[in-house]
Write a protein that holds these residues in place. Structure first.
Motif, mmCIF file in Angstrom:
data_model
loop_
_atom_site.group_PDB
_atom_site.id
_atom_site.type_symbol
_atom_site.label_atom_id
_atom_site.label_comp_id
_atom_site.label_asym_id
_atom_site.label_seq_id
_atom_site.Cartn_x
_atom_site.Cartn_y
_atom_site.Cartn_z
ATOM 1 N N ALA A 21 0.848 -1.207 0.000
ATOM 2 C CA ALA A 21 0.000 0.000 0.000
ATOM 3 C C ALA A 21 0.875 1.244 0.000
ATOM 4 C CB ALA A 21 -0.929 -0.022 1.212
ATOM 5 N N LYS A 22 1.915 1.231 0.829
ATOM 6 C CA LYS A 22 2.799 2.405 0.910
ATOM 7 C C LYS A 22 3.523 2.675 -0.403
ATOM 8 C CE LYS A 22 5.394 3.573 4.411
ATOM 9 N NZ LYS A 22 6.330 3.446 5.551
ATOM 10 N N SER A 23 4.062 1.635 -1.009
ATOM 11 C CA SER A 23 4.787 1.832 -2.273
ATOM 12 C C SER A 23 3.856 2.332 -3.364
ATOM 13 C CB SER A 23 5.467 0.530 -2.720
ATOM 14 O OG SER A 23 6.499 0.194 -1.828
ATOM 15 N N LEU A 24 2.631 1.795 -3.391
ATOM 16 C CA LEU A 24 1.665 2.251 -4.399
ATOM 17 C C LEU A 24 1.258 3.700 -4.118
ATOM 18 C CD1 LEU A 24 -0.554 -0.971 -4.739
ATOM 19 C CD2 LEU A 24 1.014 -0.063 -6.464
ATOM 20 N N ALA A 25 1.087 4.041 -2.842
ATOM 21 C CA ALA A 25 0.731 5.418 -2.468
ATOM 22 C C ALA A 25 1.859 6.377 -2.839
ATOM 23 C CB ALA A 25 0.420 5.504 -0.980
ATOM 24 N N ALA A 26 3.095 5.946 -2.592
ATOM 25 C CA ALA A 26 4.249 6.788 -2.931
ATOM 26 C C ALA A 26 4.319 7.038 -4.434
ATOM 27 C CB ALA A 26 5.538 6.128 -2.438
ATOM 28 N N ALA A 27 3.810 6.057 -5.215
ATOM 29 C CA ALA A 27 3.813 6.210 -6.672
ATOM 30 C C ALA A 27 2.591 6.998 -7.152
ATOM 31 C CB ALA A 27 3.865 4.837 -7.346
ATOM 32 N N GLY A 28 1.761 7.449 -6.203
ATOM 33 C CA GLY A 28 0.648 8.317 -6.563
ATOM 34 C C GLY A 28 -0.717 7.646 -6.613
ATOM 35 N N ALA A 29 -0.793 6.382 -6.195
ATOM 36 C CA ALA A 29 -2.079 5.672 -6.276
ATOM 37 C C ALA A 29 -2.981 6.017 -5.095
ATOM 38 C CB ALA A 29 -1.841 4.164 -6.332
ATOM 39 N N GLU A 30 -4.287 5.952 -5.358
ATOM 40 C CA GLU A 30 -5.266 6.059 -4.279
ATOM 41 C C GLU A 30 -5.428 4.659 -3.666
ATOM 42 O OE1 GLU A 30 -9.280 7.126 -5.532
ATOM 43 O OE2 GLU A 30 -9.728 7.732 -3.474
ATOM 44 N N ILE A 31 -5.477 4.600 -2.337
ATOM 45 C CA ILE A 31 -5.428 3.305 -1.649
ATOM 46 C C ILE A 31 -6.757 2.939 -0.988
ATOM 47 C CG2 ILE A 31 -4.247 1.956 0.151
ATOM 48 C CD1 ILE A 31 -2.447 2.747 -2.257
ATOM 49 N N LEU A 32 -7.279 1.762 -1.384
ATOM 50 C CA LEU A 32 -8.418 1.154 -0.700
ATOM 51 C C LEU A 32 -7.915 -0.165 -0.127
ATOM 52 C CD1 LEU A 32 -10.982 1.438 -3.653
ATOM 53 C CD2 LEU A 32 -10.435 3.199 -1.944
ATOM 54 N N VAL A 33 -8.338 -0.518 1.081
ATOM 55 C CA VAL A 33 -7.906 -1.812 1.615
ATOM 56 C C VAL A 33 -9.086 -2.663 2.038
ATOM 57 C CG1 VAL A 33 -5.702 -0.824 2.411
ATOM 58 C CG2 VAL A 33 -7.569 -1.142 4.042
ATOM 59 N N GLY A 34 -8.862 -3.985 1.999
ATOM 60 C CA GLY A 34 -9.822 -4.951 2.514
ATOM 61 C C GLY A 34 -9.223 -5.583 3.756
ATOM 62 N N THR A 35 -9.942 -5.479 4.864
ATOM 63 C CA THR A 35 -9.429 -5.971 6.146
ATOM 64 C C THR A 35 -10.301 -7.102 6.669
ATOM 65 O OG1 THR A 35 -8.528 -3.785 6.655
ATOM 66 C CG2 THR A 35 -8.826 -5.291 8.512
ATOM 67 N N TRP A 36 -9.653 -8.192 7.086
ATOM 68 C CA TRP A 36 -10.358 -9.364 7.607
ATOM 69 C C TRP A 36 -11.311 -8.934 8.726
ATOM 70 C CZ3 TRP A 36 -8.211 -13.933 10.915
ATOM 71 C CH2 TRP A 36 -9.036 -15.058 10.740
ATOM 72 N N VAL A 37 -12.562 -9.366 8.631
ATOM 73 C CA VAL A 37 -13.601 -8.894 9.550
ATOM 74 C C VAL A 37 -13.188 -8.967 11.036
ATOM 75 C CG1 VAL A 37 -16.039 -9.058 10.184
ATOM 76 C CG2 VAL A 37 -15.334 -9.543 7.839
ATOM 77 N N PRO A 38 -12.650 -10.109 11.492
ATOM 78 C CA PRO A 38 -12.305 -10.165 12.922
ATOM 79 C C PRO A 38 -11.222 -9.172 13.345
ATOM 80 C CG PRO A 38 -12.267 -12.356 11.925
ATOM 81 C CD PRO A 38 -12.385 -11.375 10.801
ATOM 82 N N ALA A 39 -10.463 -8.648 12.377
ATOM 83 C CA ALA A 39 -9.372 -7.727 12.707
ATOM 84 C C ALA A 39 -9.752 -6.270 12.444
ATOM 85 C CB ALA A 39 -8.134 -8.093 11.885
ATOM 86 N N LEU A 40 -10.961 -6.068 11.919
ATOM 87 C CA LEU A 40 -11.360 -4.737 11.444
ATOM 88 C C LEU A 40 -11.359 -3.670 12.535
ATOM 89 C CD1 LEU A 40 -12.603 -3.139 8.970
ATOM 90 C CD2 LEU A 40 -14.815 -3.602 10.030
ATOM 91 N N ASN A 41 -11.996 -4.033 13.654
ATOM 92 C CA ASN A 41 -12.164 -3.065 14.727
ATOM 93 C C ASN A 41 -10.848 -2.500 15.232
ATOM 94 O OD1 ASN A 41 -13.846 -1.624 16.392
ATOM 95 N ND2 ASN A 41 -15.091 -3.459 16.825
#
Ligand code: NAD
Length: 286
Positions: A21-41
């Motif tokens: 995510a960081k490398s893509l963001a550094a290259a100018g990308a907009e970042i969306l992530v999918g987080t495992w439900v039990p770890a979301l909170n």
């Protein structure tokens, strides 16, 4: 205009998903992530409270922004597949639309399209057991969470991926060489993931002009890797035996993902790319 990336499998700042995510963001990308439900909170709370701020710093000095966090459980393709006990589970009942199909629909609704899809997740409930002691249930669970989850993600996201887009997963050398300790069918799951990378590259390439590659990464002390129990030994082994005698940093894998997502890699598809300080090339330990 910058690209938009969806990265499945980010729940803290220690794993490969975060670094990608960081490398893509550094290259100018907009970042969306999918987080495992039990770890979301815990992930959202930590993010909000600034617990990750130090690791959000990009090379230019700015902080990585995550535009949206989607709850995701990649072992369920659609609502109808979810068993009653999971539906009733407190952590799962607390959020909605977390099956693969629903997440793809939400992203489509929110943003219309994506350019980059990253699968950085795996789960093998019996990973600490040798293959000979692995149950059918454990083996199939490893394949479901670690291999089919990728087929399902790509299948559901492909219709909203732009032509020229790029899809990347993470694999491990245990798919092709014996790595004692990487059990529970996880070695089998990675072999399936690598084979599927080739077939999916063909199908997604012909149908949508999307490239499909997988990064065979060296050992990193992530949350998932610590659960396997042999990660320190693997890091030491790599330090002692790899052509490049340095600890592998997650950023090196992140930067490779950014390269694979970019037009610089426009002719690379169906490939297993090693980012492991060269350890895969060794025939014997030294
Ligand atoms: P990690 O713990 O950061 O990432 C694994 C993620 O998978 C976690 O965020 C977890 O919440 C998520 N997850 C588990 N089951 C899920 C499910 N059903 N639905 C959605 N998310 C789920 O650990 P990591 O080591 O960075 O793992 C990322 C990828 O890198 C995995 O594919 C792993 O096999 C691969 N990899 C890791 C290493 C290593 O040494 N750490 C080496 C080679 C490859």
């Amino acid at each position: 205009k910058g690209k938009r990336a969806f990265i499945a499998g980010v729940a803290d700042d220690n794993g490969y998903g975060w670094a990608i995510a960081k490398s893509l963001a550094a290259a100018g990308a907009e970042i969306l992530v999918g987080t495992w439900v039990p770890a979301l909170n815990i992930f959202e709370t930590s993010l909000r409270r600034g617990k990750f701020d130090e690791s959000r710093v990009l090379p230019g000095g700015s902080l990585m922004e995550i535009t949206k966090v989607y709850p995701l459980d990649a072992v369920y393709d659609n609502r109808e597949d979810v068993p009653e006990d999971v539906k009733a589970n407190k952590r799962y009942a607390g959020s909605s639309n977390w099956t693969v199909k629903e997440v793809a629909e939400s992203v489509k609704e929110d943003f219309g399209s994506i350019d980059v899809l990253v699968h950085s997740l795996a789960n093998g409930p019996e990973v600490t057991k040798p293959l000979l002691e692995t149950s059918r249930k454990g083996y199939l669970a490893a394949i479901s969470a670690s291999s089919y989850s990728y087929v399902s993600l790509l299948k559901h996201f492909l219709p909203i991926m732009k032509p020229g887009g790029s899809s990347i997963s993470l694999t491990y050398i245990a798919s092709e060489k014996i790595i004692p300790g990487y059990g529970g069918g996880m070695s089998s799951a990675k072999a399936a993931l690598e084979s599927d990378t080739r077939v999916l590259a063909f199908e997604a390439g012909r149908k949508h002009k999307v490239r499909v590659n997988t990064i065979s990464a060296g050992p990193l002390r992530s949350r998932a890797a610590k659960a396997i129990g042999f990660i320190d030994m693997m890091i030491d082994y790599s330090l002692a035996n790899a052509p490049l005698q340095k600890e592998l940093s997650a950023d090196e894998v992140g930067n490779t993902a950014a390269f694979l997502a970019s037009p610089l890699a426009s002719a690379i598809t169906g490939a297993v790319i090693y980012v492991d300080n060269g350890l895969n090339a060794m025939g014997v330990g030294v």
